[in-house]
Design a protein around this motif. Structure first.
Motif, PDB file in Angstrom:
ATOM      1  N   SER A 173      16.468 -15.260  34.934  1.00 40.78           N
ATOM      2  CA  SER A 173      16.839 -14.866  36.292  1.00 40.78           C
ATOM      3  C   SER A 173      17.741 -13.641  36.289  1.00 40.78           C
ATOM      4  N   ASN A 174      18.685 -13.582  35.332  1.00 42.32           N
ATOM      5  CA  ASN A 174      19.572 -12.417  35.242  1.00 42.32           C
ATOM      6  C   ASN A 174      18.799 -11.154  34.894  1.00 42.32           C
ATOM      7  N   ARG A 175      17.838 -11.281  33.982  1.00 43.73           N
ATOM      8  CA  ARG A 175      17.034 -10.111  33.620  1.00 43.73           C
ATOM      9  C   ARG A 175      16.223  -9.626  34.819  1.00 43.73           C
ATOM     10  N   LEU A 176      15.684 -10.570  35.583  1.00 42.39           N
ATOM     11  CA  LEU A 176      14.918 -10.196  36.770  1.00 42.39           C
ATOM     12  C   LEU A 176      15.812  -9.510  37.796  1.00 42.39           C
ATOM     13  N   ASN A 177      17.035 -10.003  37.986  1.00 37.69           N
ATOM     14  CA  ASN A 177      17.962  -9.361  38.921  1.00 37.69           C
ATOM     15  C   ASN A 177      18.327  -7.963  38.465  1.00 37.69           C
ATOM     16  N   LEU A 178      18.500  -7.791  37.144  1.00 36.96           N
ATOM     17  CA  LEU A 178      18.822  -6.463  36.609  1.00 36.96           C
ATOM     18  C   LEU A 178      17.672  -5.500  36.832  1.00 36.96           C
ATOM     19  N   ILE A 179      16.467  -5.957  36.615  1.00 36.64           N
ATOM     20  CA  ILE A 179      15.291  -5.105  36.840  1.00 36.64           C
ATOM     21  C   ILE A 179      15.186  -4.719  38.311  1.00 36.64           C
ATOM     22  N   MET A 180      15.389  -5.686  39.200  1.00 35.39           N
ATOM     23  CA  MET A 180      15.312  -5.395  40.640  1.00 35.39           C
ATOM     24  C   MET A 180      16.401  -4.411  41.051  1.00 35.39           C
ATOM     25  N   LYS A 181      17.585  -4.548  40.455  1.00 29.04           N
ATOM     26  CA  LYS A 181      18.672  -3.626  40.757  1.00 29.04           C
ATOM     27  C   LYS A 181      18.319  -2.206  40.331  1.00 29.04           C
TER      28      LYS A 181
END
Length: 323
Positions: free
Chosen positions: A257-265
């Motif tokens: 989930s953190n990696r996905l949030n970083l990518i979206m950011k």
């Protein structure tokens, strides 16, 4: 497939004799008998049950599969169910092998539900511990339980190594999410199987050590306590590993989930940077007169605006760790 042995005065007296001769050996003083049966039917056990006075309910449980590990007590004998386990490191699977045993004062009857239980390993333990053979029945029961519990401990230790490897995979820079999910699910499934075999053994061995059964005497009690300690350790470690696998799975999901949030950011930041030249060129693409319309100054003004605003947004997002 039947194995038989008779011990007299602490030494192996005879082996591989017919089951019908069991009562003859038991009629002799200071003699202990072991009989092993593999995948017998209820009819196969009938003769032996008559000779040893085995209870009908215990005989039924001995031939039925998927019994829970337990110790049942009847008049004149006890009935034991336990599971030996094998762990395959490559597939991460735990394979249990069910064993039933009748414990009489001078005879041990083991009933294997399949040929996966390595009874020859138990026989080797008895041969290596011949100095304890003078104890009679406790010697046979201890060797059997010691083999089963040591198998539990080995399986737990192997699973511990697998869980440590899984932990390392979770924190890889580019983890294979599909492999991680499959491996964590398989390990949790194996731990569940192992838990069913390991946890009840503490109570089973504790029951066998009760004074009224007369198994754990002054000579053999330290040996039974050692097996009980190993069983308790295996049970505690199995519980810890189940919790650890659950924690690893939760950590994996959180990291994903953190990696996905970083990518979206990052995607959002780049979209904002790209929006600046789009807005500027869109403004200068109007079909109405504006300052610099049709003149070189208009081109240079738009170019400078695109560069300054884009670089400014990039520097701002980089400073805030959005890119």
């Amino acid at each position: 497939m039947t194995r038989t042995r008779a011990y007299r005065d602490g030494a192996l007296h005879k082996e591989d004799f017919p089951v019908a001769a069991v009562s003859d050996f038991l009629a002799e003083p200071d003699t202990t008998v072991w009989v092993d049966l593999c995948e017998p039917s209820e009819a196969d056990l009938a003769e032996l049950a008559d000779e040893l006075g085995l209870h009908r309910l215990a005989v039924e449980d001995a031939v039925q599969e998927h019994q829970r590990p337990k110790l049942d007590r009847y008049d004149g004998h006890a009935f034991l169910t336990a599971y030996a386990v094998r762990f395959d490191a490559e597939s991460g699977r735990v394979t249990p092998s069910e064993l039933a045993a009748f414990l009489t004062p001078r005879a041990l009857v083991t009933v294997r539900k399949d040929d996966g239980f390595d009874i020859e390993a138990v026989v080797r333990r008895w041969d290596q511990g011949a100095d304890l053979a003078k104890a009679g029945m406790p010697f046979l029961v201890h060797g059997l339980l010691d083999y089963i519990v040591d198998g539990h401990v080995e399986a737990v230790q192997a699973l511990d190594e697998q869980v440590e490897s899984l932990e390392d995979l979770v924190f890889d820079d580019r983890p294979d999410q599909s492999h991680l999910q499959h491996r964590s699910f398989q390990l949790r499934k194996s731990l569940t199987k192992l838990r069913r075999a390991v946890l009840p053994m503490r109570e089973v061995i504790s029951s066998l050590m009760r004074p009224d059964l007369r198994l754990a005497d002054e000579l053999t009690r330290p040996y039974f306590e050692d097996v009980h300690d190993h069983a308790r350790h295996a049970a505690e470690q199995t519980e810890s590993l189940r919790e650890l696998v659950t924690t690893i799975r939760e950590t994996q999901l959180n990291l994903q989930s953190n990696r996905l949030n970083l990518i979206m950011k990052k995607v959002t930041g780049w979209a904002a940077v790209i929006a600046v030249p789009t807005a500027v060129t869109g403004f200068y693409g109007q079909n109405v007169p504006y300052p610099g319309n049709g003149a070189p100054s208009g081109f240079w003004a738009s170019t400078v605006a695109v560069l300054v605003l884009s670089v400014g947004l990039y520097a701002l997002f980089k400073k805030k760790d959005w890119l």
